[in-house]
Design a protein around this motif. Structure first.
Motif, PDB file in Angstrom:
ATOM      1  N   ARG B   9       0.807  -1.224   0.000  1.00 48.53           N
ATOM      2  CA  ARG B   9       0.000   0.000   0.000  1.00 48.53           C
ATOM      3  C   ARG B   9       0.840   1.275   0.000  1.00 48.53           C
ATOM      4  NH1 ARG B   9      -2.356  -0.755   5.121  1.00 48.53           N
ATOM      5  NH2 ARG B   9      -2.997   1.403   4.959  1.00 48.53           N
ATOM      6  N   ALA B  10       2.156   1.137   0.073  1.00 48.74           N
ATOM      7  CA  ALA B  10       3.010   2.329   0.226  1.00 48.74           C
ATOM      8  C   ALA B  10       2.922   3.265  -0.983  1.00 48.74           C
ATOM      9  CB  ALA B  10       4.452   1.895   0.450  1.00 48.74           C
ATOM     10  N   ALA B  11       2.912   2.685  -2.186  1.00 45.78           N
ATOM     11  CA  ALA B  11       2.877   3.531  -3.382  1.00 45.78           C
ATOM     12  C   ALA B  11       1.559   4.284  -3.469  1.00 45.78           C
ATOM     13  CB  ALA B  11       3.087   2.667  -4.631  1.00 45.78           C
ATOM     14  N   GLU B  12       0.475   3.590  -3.126  1.00 45.53           N
ATOM     15  CA  GLU B  12      -0.833   4.243  -3.153  1.00 45.53           C
ATOM     16  C   GLU B  12      -0.912   5.319  -2.074  1.00 45.53           C
ATOM     17  OE1 GLU B  12      -2.798   3.895  -5.598  1.00 45.53           O
ATOM     18  OE2 GLU B  12      -4.256   5.300  -4.774  1.00 45.53           O
ATOM     19  N   ARG B  13      -0.275   5.069  -0.942  1.00 40.96           N
ATOM     20  CA  ARG B  13      -0.254   6.070   0.130  1.00 40.96           C
ATOM     21  C   ARG B  13       0.425   7.351  -0.364  1.00 40.96           C
ATOM     22  NH1 ARG B  13      -0.339   6.375   5.825  1.00 40.96           N
ATOM     23  NH2 ARG B  13      -1.722   4.614   5.609  1.00 40.96           N
ATOM     24  N   LEU B  14       1.501   7.151  -1.117  1.00 35.95           N
ATOM     25  CA  LEU B  14       2.214   8.316  -1.644  1.00 35.95           C
ATOM     26  C   LEU B  14       1.307   9.116  -2.579  1.00 35.95           C
ATOM     27  CD1 LEU B  14       4.937   9.856  -1.883  1.00 35.95           C
ATOM     28  CD2 LEU B  14       5.415   8.452  -3.881  1.00 35.95           C
ATOM     29  N   ARG B  15       0.575   8.394  -3.401  1.00 36.97           N
ATOM     30  CA  ARG B  15      -0.345   9.088  -4.312  1.00 36.97           C
ATOM     31  C   ARG B  15      -1.436   9.825  -3.562  1.00 36.97           C
ATOM     32  NH1 ARG B  15      -1.903   6.430  -9.988  1.00 36.97           N
ATOM     33  NH2 ARG B  15      -3.950   6.999  -9.237  1.00 36.97           N
ATOM     34  N   GLY B  16      -1.826   9.241  -2.439  1.00 34.38           N
ATOM     35  CA  GLY B  16      -2.831   9.907  -1.612  1.00 34.38           C
ATOM     36  C   GLY B  16      -2.299  11.182  -0.981  1.00 34.38           C
ATOM     37  N   LEU B  17      -1.001  11.223  -0.736  1.00 33.10           N
ATOM     38  CA  LEU B  17      -0.404  12.399  -0.105  1.00 33.10           C
ATOM     39  C   LEU B  17      -0.216  13.534  -1.092  1.00 33.10           C
ATOM     40  CD1 LEU B  17       2.474  11.050   2.177  1.00 33.10           C
ATOM     41  CD2 LEU B  17       0.373  12.181   2.885  1.00 33.10           C
ATOM     42  N   SER B  18       0.096  13.195  -2.331  1.00 36.35           N
ATOM     43  CA  SER B  18       0.423  14.241  -3.289  1.00 36.35           C
ATOM     44  C   SER B  18      -0.354  14.074  -4.597  1.00 36.35           C
ATOM     45  CB  SER B  18       1.930  14.208  -3.583  1.00 36.35           C
ATOM     46  OG  SER B  18       2.211  15.098  -4.631  1.00 36.35           O
ATOM     47  N   ALA B  19      -1.080  15.110  -4.967  1.00 36.59           N
ATOM     48  CA  ALA B  19      -1.845  15.078  -6.217  1.00 36.59           C
ATOM     49  C   ALA B  19      -0.927  15.155  -7.431  1.00 36.59           C
ATOM     50  CB  ALA B  19      -2.831  16.238  -6.239  1.00 36.59           C
ATOM     51  N   ASP B  20       0.347  15.483  -7.211  1.00 34.68           N
ATOM     52  CA  ASP B  20       1.287  15.594  -8.328  1.00 34.68           C
ATOM     53  C   ASP B  20       1.863  14.241  -8.748  1.00 34.68           C
ATOM     54  OD1 ASP B  20       1.120  18.336  -8.753  1.00 34.68           O
ATOM     55  OD2 ASP B  20       2.522  18.759  -7.136  1.00 34.68           O
ATOM     56  N   VAL B  21       1.615  13.209  -7.956  1.00 34.91           N
ATOM     57  CA  VAL B  21       2.167  11.885  -8.281  1.00 34.91           C
ATOM     58  C   VAL B  21       1.255  11.197  -9.287  1.00 34.91           C
ATOM     59  CG1 VAL B  21       2.754   9.603  -7.368  1.00 34.91           C
ATOM     60  CG2 VAL B  21       3.292  11.649  -6.043  1.00 34.91           C
ATOM     61  N   ARG B  22       1.829  10.838 -10.443  1.00 29.42           N
ATOM     62  CA  ARG B  22       1.039  10.159 -11.473  1.00 29.42           C
ATOM     63  C   ARG B  22       1.110   8.640 -11.300  1.00 29.42           C
ATOM     64  NH1 ARG B  22       3.444  12.833 -16.795  1.00 29.42           N
ATOM     65  NH2 ARG B  22       1.776  11.738 -17.864  1.00 29.42           N
ATOM     66  N   ALA B  23       2.239   8.165 -10.840  1.00 37.39           N
ATOM     67  CA  ALA B  23       2.403   6.736 -10.588  1.00 37.39           C
ATOM     68  C   ALA B  23       3.555   6.556  -9.622  1.00 37.39           C
ATOM     69  CB  ALA B  23       2.704   5.999 -11.899  1.00 37.39           C
ATOM     70  N   ALA B  24       3.519   5.452  -8.889  1.00 31.60           N
ATOM     71  CA  ALA B  24       4.603   5.195  -7.943  1.00 31.60           C
ATOM     72  C   ALA B  24       4.832   3.699  -7.812  1.00 31.60           C
ATOM     73  CB  ALA B  24       4.274   5.798  -6.578  1.00 31.60           C
ATOM     74  N   VAL B  25       6.079   3.327  -7.557  1.00 33.19           N
ATOM     75  CA  VAL B  25       6.399   1.912  -7.328  1.00 33.19           C
ATOM     76  C   VAL B  25       7.338   1.802  -6.139  1.00 33.19           C
ATOM     77  CG1 VAL B  25       6.065   1.009  -9.669  1.00 33.19           C
ATOM     78  CG2 VAL B  25       8.253   2.037  -9.068  1.00 33.19           C
ATOM     79  N   LEU B  26       7.235   0.676  -5.462  1.00 29.93           N
ATOM     80  CA  LEU B  26       8.116   0.387  -4.331  1.00 29.93           C
ATOM     81  C   LEU B  26       8.925  -0.860  -4.659  1.00 29.93           C
ATOM     82  CD1 LEU B  26       8.740   1.106  -1.240  1.00 29.93           C
ATOM     83  CD2 LEU B  26       7.230  -0.813  -0.733  1.00 29.93           C
ATOM     84  N   LEU B  27      10.225  -0.780  -4.454  1.00 26.59           N
ATOM     85  CA  LEU B  27      11.104  -1.930  -4.679  1.00 26.59           C
ATOM     86  C   LEU B  27      11.676  -2.377  -3.341  1.00 26.59           C
ATOM     87  CD1 LEU B  27      13.203  -0.556  -7.703  1.00 26.59           C
ATOM     88  CD2 LEU B  27      11.023  -1.787  -7.786  1.00 26.59           C
ATOM     89  N   ASP B  28      11.933  -3.673  -3.216  1.00 25.43           N
ATOM     90  CA  ASP B  28      12.581  -4.145  -1.995  1.00 25.43           C
ATOM     91  C   ASP B  28      14.098  -4.056  -2.154  1.00 25.43           C
ATOM     92  OD1 ASP B  28      13.380  -6.285  -3.522  1.00 25.43           O
ATOM     93  OD2 ASP B  28      11.936  -7.699  -2.674  1.00 25.43           O
ATOM     94  N   ALA B  29      14.828  -4.534  -1.150  1.00 31.13           N
ATOM     95  CA  ALA B  29      16.282  -4.374  -1.157  1.00 31.13           C
ATOM     96  C   ALA B  29      16.939  -5.114  -2.324  1.00 31.13           C
ATOM     97  CB  ALA B  29      16.854  -4.875   0.164  1.00 31.13           C
ATOM     98  N   ALA B  30      16.257  -6.156  -2.830  1.00 29.51           N
ATOM     99  CA  ALA B  30      16.812  -6.913  -3.956  1.00 29.51           C
ATOM    100  C   ALA B  30      16.463  -6.275  -5.296  1.00 29.51           C
ATOM    101  CB  ALA B  30      16.287  -8.345  -3.911  1.00 29.51           C
ATOM    102  N   GLY B  31      15.670  -5.221  -5.262  1.00 33.58           N
ATOM    103  CA  GLY B  31      15.275  -4.554  -6.508  1.00 33.58           C
ATOM    104  C   GLY B  31      14.015  -5.130  -7.118  1.00 33.58           C
ATOM    105  N   SER B  32      13.346  -6.004  -6.363  1.00 36.89           N
ATOM    106  CA  SER B  32      12.100  -6.584  -6.894  1.00 36.89           C
ATOM    107  C   SER B  32      10.921  -5.691  -6.544  1.00 36.89           C
ATOM    108  CB  SER B  32      11.868  -7.973  -6.274  1.00 36.89           C
ATOM    109  OG  SER B  32      12.984  -8.781  -6.497  1.00 36.89           O
ATOM    110  N   LEU B  33       9.917  -5.742  -7.404  1.00 37.92           N
ATOM    111  CA  LEU B  33       8.731  -4.916  -7.195  1.00 37.92           C
ATOM    112  C   LEU B  33       7.975  -5.397  -5.958  1.00 37.92           C
ATOM    113  CD1 LEU B  33       7.037  -2.620  -8.580  1.00 37.92           C
ATOM    114  CD2 LEU B  33       5.645  -4.461  -9.533  1.00 37.92           C
ATOM    115  N   ALA B  34       7.736  -4.478  -5.020  1.00 33.19           N
ATOM    116  CA  ALA B  34       7.008  -4.836  -3.796  1.00 33.19           C
ATOM    117  C   ALA B  34       5.629  -4.212  -3.761  1.00 33.19           C
ATOM    118  CB  ALA B  34       7.813  -4.392  -2.576  1.00 33.19           C
ATOM    119  N   GLY B  35       5.408  -3.209  -4.606  1.00 32.62           N
ATOM    120  CA  GLY B  35       4.096  -2.574  -4.634  1.00 32.62           C
ATOM    121  C   GLY B  35       4.044  -1.513  -5.715  1.00 32.62           C
ATOM    122  N   ALA B  36       2.826  -1.275  -6.187  1.00 30.77           N
ATOM    123  CA  ALA B  36       2.624  -0.235  -7.209  1.00 30.77           C
ATOM    124  C   ALA B  36       1.337   0.495  -6.883  1.00 30.77           C
ATOM    125  CB  ALA B  36       2.543  -0.863  -8.600  1.00 30.77           C
TER     126      ALA B  36
END
Lengths: 71, 153
Positions: B9-36
């Motif tokens: 939910r982190a990427a969506e939380r970021l979008r909720g905080l800022s109307a300027d965010v068009r898209a966001a992704v979260l990667l884990d320490a290995a560089g794998s996608l953890a959330g969008a």
């Protein structure tokens, strides 16, 4: 020393200068650039001729294209 | 009590905080996608891969610098900007609208990562009508602070 009193014309000129400076600053901030920040928040510019600069710009543009395509 | 922020939910939380965010992704320490962010599940993997490469290139470009590895990155390109922030465990990357304020974007990225790392949740201020009527106390006043409190590291 007594401050010089400003008339309406010089106040308007002051406002216009302030707005022009804001527009210039906003334009400058939107110029293509790569900035990196260390953990203390100190910013450094990656110079356009620096190694990797072009690739970083390409990747960012590609991300924007991906988002634009699906909007 | 507020829900704990999960990586999904982190990427969506970021979008909720800022109307300027068009898209966001979260990667884990290995560089794998953890959330969008919510609308980005299809393009999430592609964005995640580009985000991973972005920090790789940044690290390569700054390898010889006499400074610590960058924690945050801002790339302004025609039509928008990309902002990224990382901790040892997570990397959060946002594609933002043209004209997004860099200082606010970087602050929000850091705030969401701080919450993900177990810091206090970011609260929004609420209007007096929304809040249940009751005596004004210091506790209530503290809850209304509009600024997120970042956990100390």
């Amino acid at each position: 020393m007594k401050e010089k009193r400003k008339g309406p014309l010089s106040r308007a000129a002051g406002l216009a200068e302030g707005m022009a400076a804001t527009v210039r600053r906003m334009q400058r901030e939107r110029e293509p650039r790569v900035l990196v920040y260390d953990p203390t928040g100190y910013a450094r510019l990656v110079q356009p001729e620096a190694r990797g600069h072009a690739r970083i710009m390409e990747l960012a543009e590609e991300m924007l294209s991906q988002v634009a395509e699906s909007e | 009590m507020a829900d704990t922020l999960t990586p999904e939910r982190a990427a969506e939380r970021l979008r909720g905080l800022s109307a300027d965010v068009r898209a966001a992704v979260l990667l884990d320490a290995a560089g794998s996608l953890a959330g969008a962010s919510e609308d980005d599940h299809e393009r999430g993997p592609a964005l995640g891969e580009l985000a991973r490469k972005l920090f790789e290139e940044v690290d390569r470009a700054t390898r010889d610098w006499d400074t610590e590895p960058p924690e945050q990155v801002e790339v302004q390109v025609p039509g928008g900007a990309v902002f990224a922030s990382r901790t040892p465990r997570w990397t959060l990357v946002a594609v933002a609208k043209r004209g997004a304020l860099a200082s606010l974007m970087l602050y929000d990225l850091r705030a969401v990562l701080g919450e993900l790392e177990g810091g206090p949740p970011i609260r929004r201020s609420v209007s007096a009508e929304e809040r249940a009527a009751g005596p004004a106390t210091e506790e209530h006043a503290a809850e209304e602070l509009p600024m997120p409190e970042l956990g100390g590291e």
